[in-house]
Design an enzyme around this catalytic site. Structure first.
Site, short mmCIF file in Angstrom:
data_model
loop_
_atom_site.label_atom_id
_atom_site.label_comp_id
_atom_site.label_asym_id
_atom_site.label_seq_id
_atom_site.Cartn_x
_atom_site.Cartn_y
_atom_site.Cartn_z
N ASP A 36 84.41 -2.44 -46.59
CA ASP A 36 83.02 -2.73 -47.30
C ASP A 36 82.61 -1.91 -48.13
OD1 ASP A 36 82.66 -5.47 -46.26
OD2 ASP A 36 82.64 -4.53 -44.01
N MET A 38 79.51 -0.90 -50.58
CA MET A 38 78.11 -0.89 -50.85
C MET A 38 77.60 0.22 -51.66
SD MET A 38 76.91 -2.50 -47.26
CE MET A 38 77.96 -3.47 -46.17
N HIS A 67 86.19 -5.32 -50.30
CA HIS A 67 84.93 -6.25 -50.64
C HIS A 67 83.92 -5.51 -51.12
CE1 HIS A 67 81.58 -8.78 -48.31
NE2 HIS A 67 81.56 -8.92 -49.90
N MET A 69 80.48 -4.72 -52.85
CA MET A 69 79.04 -5.26 -52.91
C MET A 69 78.32 -4.30 -53.56
SD MET A 69 78.65 -6.13 -48.96
CE MET A 69 80.22 -5.35 -48.51
N MET A 138 80.24 -15.55 -46.88
CA MET A 138 79.34 -14.71 -46.18
C MET A 138 78.53 -15.47 -45.28
SD MET A 138 80.19 -11.73 -47.44
CE MET A 138 79.08 -10.81 -46.31
N GLY A 146 76.96 -6.41 -37.42
CA GLY A 146 76.25 -6.65 -36.21
C GLY A 146 75.15 -7.61 -36.27
N GLY A 175 81.22 -11.92 -41.26
CA GLY A 175 79.72 -11.89 -40.70
C GLY A 175 79.41 -12.55 -39.63
N GLY A 176 79.43 -11.68 -38.52
CA GLY A 176 79.06 -12.39 -37.25
C GLY A 176 80.15 -12.80 -36.49
C1 DX5 Z 1 78.48 -7.25 -44.26
C2 DX5 Z 1 79.76 -7.05 -44.31
C3 DX5 Z 1 80.55 -7.31 -43.39
C4 DX5 Z 1 80.47 -6.70 -41.81
C5 DX5 Z 1 80.95 -7.62 -40.77
O1 DX5 Z 1 78.01 -6.93 -45.39
O2 DX5 Z 1 80.47 -7.61 -45.60
O3 DX5 Z 1 82.10 -7.10 -43.51
O4 DX5 Z 1 80.65 -5.42 -42.03
O5 DX5 Z 1 80.30 -7.04 -39.52
P1 DX5 Z 1 80.16 -8.01 -38.29
O6 DX5 Z 1 81.55 -8.58 -38.06
O7 DX5 Z 1 79.67 -6.87 -37.41
O8 DX5 Z 1 79.05 -9.04 -38.53
ZN ZN Z 2 82.66 -7.75 -45.93
#
Ligand code: DX5
Ligand code: ZN
Length: 226
Positions: A36, A38, A67, A69, A138, A146, A175-176
């Site tokens: 990830d 960011m 990924h 972002m 997403m 988390g 996500g989640g």
């Molecule tokens: C959120 C990320 C996800 C995140 C997932 O912006 O893209 O990849 O790390 O984390 P969990 O599985 O804890 O929701």
């Molecule tokens: Zn991600």
């Protein structure tokens, strides 16, 4: 039937020992390694850049699933490809010309993905389907691990599955995801599940803990698909 693929997000790993952490999840049986990226601008958090991707690349035997972002995104595609990304996914809001961005990613010999925020409709992909290898749905707002799974995204997964038809495009959900939510998204059509907190902890932080977590998510995902 091909089983559910698991792509643990290293966002929830111990950043002080990332090389060891990616080796541990691969030994524990993951299919891909989700990174990830960011920028503190497109999303309200700052994480990993191309130099860290290049540093962990030799520790990854499977697939480096990057990924992005970040906005603007086009400027950095080459750097992530050179850092060893296998998949590069971008958000459609992060650049003015999604069609061109996807062509560049494939020209860099990477698989091209698009990540859709919870509020972004599947229809943004209608005219770029033939440039896609991967769609990330997403199921939280991007920025943090988390967070709680958003059930509103299940219908979008179904829509994408229908749009994809017999094309060779994977649906990844991010996500989640945990053993309670995995089956909901695979039943709707998800092929690949990202999981950060549900793989990396809290807990023993070792291979057997990660293996148990990956197995539980995969089993729930496979049960949803059958
Ligand atoms: C959120 C990320 C996800 C995140 C997932 O912006 O893209 O990849 O790390 O984390 P969990 O599985 O804890 O929701
Ligand atoms: Zn991600």
């Amino acid at each position: 039937m091909v089983g559910t693929k698991i792509s643990p997000s290293i966002l929830s790993a111990d950043f002080a020992q990332l090389g060891r952490e990616v080796e541990a999840i691969e030994t524990a049986g993951c299919d891909w390694v989700h990174v990830d990226v960011m920028d503190g601008h497109y999303v309200p958090n700052i994480t990993i850049g191309p130099d860290v991707c290049a540093a962990i690349r030799p520790h990854i035997k499977t697939v480096m699933d990057v990924h992005l972002m970040i906005e603007p995104v086009d400027l950095y595609l080459e750097a992530f490809a050179k850092a060893g990304a296998d998949n590069i996914s971008v958000h459609p809001e992060a650049g003015p010309h999604l069609d061109r961005t996807l062509q560049v990613i494939r020209d860099l010999d990477c698989k091209a993905g698009v990540a859709l925020n919870p509020s972004t409709p599947a229809s943004v992909l209608e005219h770029v389907m033939d440039r896609l290898d991967l769609v990330i749905v997403m199921s939280v707002n991007p920025g943090f691990g988390g967070q709680s799974f958003l059930p509103s995204q299940i219908e979008k997964i179904r829509q994408l599955k229908a749009m994809i038809g017999d094309r060779d495009i994977l649906i990844e959900v991010d996500g989640g995801i945990n053993p309670d939510t995995a089956g909901l998204v695979t039943a709707a059509g998800a092929d690949v599940l990202v999981a950060g907190s549900a793989v990396y902890g809290p807990g023993a932080q070792d291979v057997s803990f990660y293996e148990k977590n990956i197995r539980a998510i995969r089993q729930a995902g496979d049960a949803g698909r059958s």
